[in-house]
Write an enzyme that holds these catalytic residues in place. Structure first.
Site, PDB file in Angstrom:
ATOM      1  N   SER A  62       0.823  -1.217   0.000  1.00  0.00           N
ATOM      2  CA  SER A  62       0.000   0.000   0.000  1.00  0.00           C
ATOM      3  C   SER A  62       0.850   1.257   0.000  1.00  0.00           C
ATOM      4  O   SER A  62       1.988   1.269   0.460  1.00  0.00           O
ATOM      5  CB  SER A  62      -0.896   0.025   1.242  1.00  0.00           C
ATOM      6  OG  SER A  62      -1.730  -1.108   1.276  1.00  0.00           O
TER       7      SER A  62
HETATM    8  N1  SAH Z   1       0.008  -5.547   4.175  1.00  0.00           N
HETATM    9  C1  SAH Z   1       0.674  -5.810   2.912  1.00  0.00           C
HETATM   10  C2  SAH Z   1      -0.268  -5.522   1.748  1.00  0.00           C
HETATM   11  C3  SAH Z   1      -0.285  -6.685   0.826  1.00  0.00           C
HETATM   12  S1  SAH Z   1      -1.568  -6.702  -0.394  1.00  0.00           S
HETATM   13  C4  SAH Z   1       1.962  -5.024   2.806  1.00  0.00           C
HETATM   14  O1  SAH Z   1       2.258  -4.207   3.700  1.00  0.00           O
HETATM   15  O2  SAH Z   1       2.722  -5.238   1.860  1.00  0.00           O
HETATM   16  C5  SAH Z   1      -2.734  -7.820   0.345  1.00  0.00           C
HETATM   17  C6  SAH Z   1      -2.231  -9.191   0.643  1.00  0.00           C
HETATM   18  O3  SAH Z   1      -3.329  -9.939   1.147  1.00  0.00           O
HETATM   19  C7  SAH Z   1      -1.708  -9.970  -0.552  1.00  0.00           C
HETATM   20  O4  SAH Z   1      -0.396 -10.377  -0.289  1.00  0.00           O
HETATM   21  C8  SAH Z   1      -2.656 -11.166  -0.655  1.00  0.00           C
HETATM   22  O5  SAH Z   1      -2.026 -12.371  -1.074  1.00  0.00           O
HETATM   23  C9  SAH Z   1      -3.149 -11.274   0.771  1.00  0.00           C
HETATM   24  N2  SAH Z   1      -4.406 -12.005   0.950  1.00  0.00           N
HETATM   25  C10 SAH Z   1      -5.529 -11.976   0.194  1.00  0.00           C
HETATM   26  N3  SAH Z   1      -6.469 -12.788   0.706  1.00  0.00           N
HETATM   27  C11 SAH Z   1      -5.935 -13.342   1.834  1.00  0.00           C
HETATM   28  C12 SAH Z   1      -6.412 -14.269   2.804  1.00  0.00           C
HETATM   29  N4  SAH Z   1      -7.636 -14.796   2.757  1.00  0.00           N
HETATM   30  N5  SAH Z   1      -5.581 -14.620   3.813  1.00  0.00           N
HETATM   31  C13 SAH Z   1      -4.334 -14.113   3.902  1.00  0.00           C
HETATM   32  N6  SAH Z   1      -3.825 -13.231   3.003  1.00  0.00           N
HETATM   33  C14 SAH Z   1      -4.619 -12.854   1.989  1.00  0.00           C
END
Ligand code: SAH
Length: 214
Positions: A62
């Protein structure tokens, strides 16, 4: 490295302080955590820009302001147990780890989790525990959590997460369709749950049993 330090200082001043990020602990954490180590080598020069960046597997880290904004909404004071769903690059978890007692973070894509774990070790952020799983079912063994942050967008707030939220507790998550979502802040207090809508945002999909099916 000095070049990144300057970028980080400018990020904190221009993108956070000059907007509405006022919590000094959050500003200090964002000044401390080397965001460039959470993105691919080729993108490091853009790590402190005012935008999200790709982190592989179709996912994104993000925008710095969104990380700060969501963190600020949790009102952490230092000793909390926090659950994050969507580890991704690990950057949000790293910021949380500077502001609370213990972070638990769940990611469903193995390559991303492996990368995040390496960075946590490299930075010696030892108060982060992570696991590969569908985070829409939470991490019941370690709950309840004083705060929960979901960093992917889903159609509704997963029931297991509401159950694993402590009382009092705060949960923030983007809720909407697969194009645009509202950031919803849930506050649990004396057995009551109140939901407030904060801002319009765009996140990648929350995929899982209590999220999108694909
Ligand atoms: N907090 C992260 C943002 C990553 S984007 C950062 O600081 O980089 C969102 C993430 O959520 C992705 O990596 C995706 O694979 C994960 N995601 C999506 N659905 C999910 C689920 N049900 N359980 C765990 N992770 C999930």
């Amino acid at each position: 490295m000095a070049q990144y330090g300057t970028g980080r200082e400018r990020m904190v001043q221009e993108q956070l302080r000059n907007r509405d990020i006022t919590d000094e602990r959050i500003l200090a954490a964002m000044l401390e955590v080397p965001r460039h180590l959470f993105v691919d080598d080729a993108l490091r020069g853009r790590a402190y820009g005012d935008h999200p960046l790709p982190i592989g597997a179709g996912q994104t880290i993000s925008q710095p302001y969104i990380v700060a904004y969501m963190t600020q909404a949790l009102q952490l004071t230092g000793m909390e147990k926090v659950l994050e769903i969507g580890t991704g690059s690990g950057y949000q978890a790293a910021i949380l780890s500077r502001l609370c007692g213990q972070v638990y973070t769940v990611e469903r894509i193995n390559s991303l989790l492996a990368g995040a774990r390496k960075t946590f070790d490299q930075l010696r952020y030892y108060n982060i525990r992570s696991k590969l799983d569908d985070g829409t079912i939470g991490w019941p063994e370690n709950g309840p959590y004083d705060a929960i942050i979901v960093t992917a967008g889903g159609p509704s707030i997963p029931e297991p997460l509401l159950e694993q939220l402590a009382d009092p507790g705060r949960l923030i998550m983007p809720v909407g369709n697969q194009h645009v979502q509202d950031l919803q802040l849930v506050e649990k207090r004396e057995g009551q749950v109140a939901v407030e809508t904060l801002a319009s945002v765009r996140f990648v999909d929350l995929v899982g049993e209590h999220g999108w099916s694909k």
